[in-house]
Design a protein around this motif. Sequence first.
Motif, mmCIF file in Angstrom:
data_model
loop_
_atom_site.group_PDB
_atom_site.id
_atom_site.type_symbol
_atom_site.label_atom_id
_atom_site.label_comp_id
_atom_site.label_asym_id
_atom_site.label_seq_id
_atom_site.Cartn_x
_atom_site.Cartn_y
_atom_site.Cartn_z
ATOM 1 N N HIS A 22 5.179 -28.437 104.397
ATOM 2 C CA HIS A 22 4.656 -28.560 103.029
ATOM 3 C C HIS A 22 5.392 -27.651 102.052
ATOM 4 O O HIS A 22 5.748 -28.056 100.953
ATOM 5 C CB HIS A 22 3.168 -28.212 103.007
ATOM 6 C CG HIS A 22 2.309 -29.252 103.652
ATOM 7 N ND1 HIS A 22 0.946 -29.161 103.686
ATOM 8 C CD2 HIS A 22 2.622 -30.409 104.273
ATOM 9 C CE1 HIS A 22 0.450 -30.218 104.313
ATOM 10 N NE2 HIS A 22 1.464 -30.990 104.677
ATOM 11 N N TRP A 65 0.867 -41.308 100.001
ATOM 12 C CA TRP A 65 1.836 -40.780 99.018
ATOM 13 C C TRP A 65 2.687 -41.947 98.537
ATOM 14 O O TRP A 65 3.169 -42.739 99.361
ATOM 15 C CB TRP A 65 2.723 -39.729 99.670
ATOM 16 C CG TRP A 65 3.558 -38.953 98.691
ATOM 17 C CD1 TRP A 65 4.726 -39.346 98.109
ATOM 18 C CD2 TRP A 65 3.272 -37.652 98.184
ATOM 19 N NE1 TRP A 65 5.190 -38.364 97.276
ATOM 20 C CE2 TRP A 65 4.320 -37.309 97.307
ATOM 21 C CE3 TRP A 65 2.234 -36.726 98.396
ATOM 22 C CZ2 TRP A 65 4.361 -36.088 96.632
ATOM 23 C CZ3 TRP A 65 2.283 -35.509 97.725
ATOM 24 C CH2 TRP A 65 3.335 -35.196 96.853
ATOM 25 N N ALA A 82 7.311 -31.271 101.099
ATOM 26 C CA ALA A 82 6.838 -32.506 101.725
ATOM 27 C C ALA A 82 6.116 -33.384 100.709
ATOM 28 O O ALA A 82 5.571 -32.880 99.744
ATOM 29 C CB ALA A 82 5.877 -32.157 102.869
ATOM 30 N N PRO A 83 6.101 -34.703 100.918
ATOM 31 C CA PRO A 83 6.800 -35.400 101.989
ATOM 32 C C PRO A 83 8.223 -35.823 101.595
ATOM 33 O O PRO A 83 8.970 -36.270 102.447
ATOM 34 C CB PRO A 83 5.927 -36.646 102.203
ATOM 35 C CG PRO A 83 5.404 -36.950 100.827
ATOM 36 C CD PRO A 83 5.226 -35.615 100.155
ATOM 37 N N SER A 105 8.385 -32.431 96.477
ATOM 38 C CA SER A 105 7.157 -33.247 96.414
ATOM 39 C C SER A 105 7.185 -34.223 95.226
ATOM 40 O O SER A 105 6.335 -34.189 94.343
ATOM 41 C CB SER A 105 5.918 -32.349 96.365
ATOM 42 O OG SER A 105 5.909 -31.465 97.471
ATOM 43 N N THR A 136 -0.163 -34.983 101.977
ATOM 44 C CA THR A 136 1.073 -35.768 101.912
ATOM 45 C C THR A 136 0.863 -37.244 102.261
ATOM 46 O O THR A 136 1.817 -38.023 102.241
ATOM 47 C CB THR A 136 2.142 -35.173 102.839
ATOM 48 O OG1 THR A 136 1.636 -35.166 104.173
ATOM 49 C CG2 THR A 136 2.486 -33.742 102.441
#
Length: 324
Positions: free
Chosen positions: A222, A107, A226-227, A243, A104
Amino acid sequence: MPARIRPTGFDHPRTSEITSRAVYAQRRDLLRLLAGGAAGAALAAWAGREALAAQALAGTRSAVPGAVTMEKPTAYKDATTYNNFYEFGTDKADPARNAHTLKTRPWTVEVEGLVNKPRRFDIDELLKLSPMEERIYRLRCVEGWSMVIPWVGYSLAELIKRVEPQGSAKYVEFVTLADKATMPYVGSRVLDWPYTEGLRMDEALHPLTLLTFGMYGEVLPHQNGAPVRIVVPWKYGFKSAKSIVKIRFVEKEPGTAWNKAARQEYGFYSNVNPDVDHPRWSQATERRIGEDGLFAKKRKTLLFNGYEAQVGQLYAGMDLKKFY
Ligand code: MTE
């Protein structure tokens, strides 16, 4: 009542802070956990999480009408071990088991298309774009179950107004990560990857549509996307893309993962509607996760998942049987 105070190690916010203490504490907590990464998140005990969820019952955090339900939140354990995230497998237990490989950081979220100010946001910029709020939403899955989850984020509208959509932008498309190296089922034939979703512009701008970074006062696990993910509480859960790496403003209704996979079964709108059955099952009732004991009664599913007062106007005059 201060809402997010942890039993130990909490620095009390200054009283001069303009942001309400609860919101401040919660945001600070979230950011601190983000800085600490997964290790920080792992420190909180199950019991602590349950207590936070319970406290949420007493609190009104978001000021957006309808954004807080008084129903009992689903147990953290259920909300994080019974998931749909097909990039990590099709069994409900797969995402919790497999999503540890998701990276993550770093990102970025690319915001592009029909906007005056296209921009690539680093996840840390995105976190600070607007104050975090807690929203306790019911989420109804198309499969017939539901949960109540205290999410943390801010209205997607906050992001949208900063990029200045052009008049021709009628829809928003969400593109999610499809990384074969870290997502074992990307490449499988269940869906056409990447998983994409879409909203009409007025739906995306509705204050209930939440750009979501956390749940239960912590960063998103997750397996919950996520994130950053969206949560659209009046639509079936699959509209809430996880995501996210790209948000694209477009003129035409975008394709969506489940609509592409089974057009007759999953429409673009996918508003929760007890009167429009799925071709293979009824949508009139639902099972609340955590209430599935021998004597638990199924609940009646509500039009727009109970958010009719807030969002019904968006669909005035539309044939909801046709636009399912
Ligand atoms: N997003 C991605 N990228 N991939 C998915 O498979 N599943 C959807 C949605 N978002 C999915 C996704 C479905 S079917 C549901 S019900 C919700 O995520 C589940 O969210 P939750 O696991 O946080 O409850």
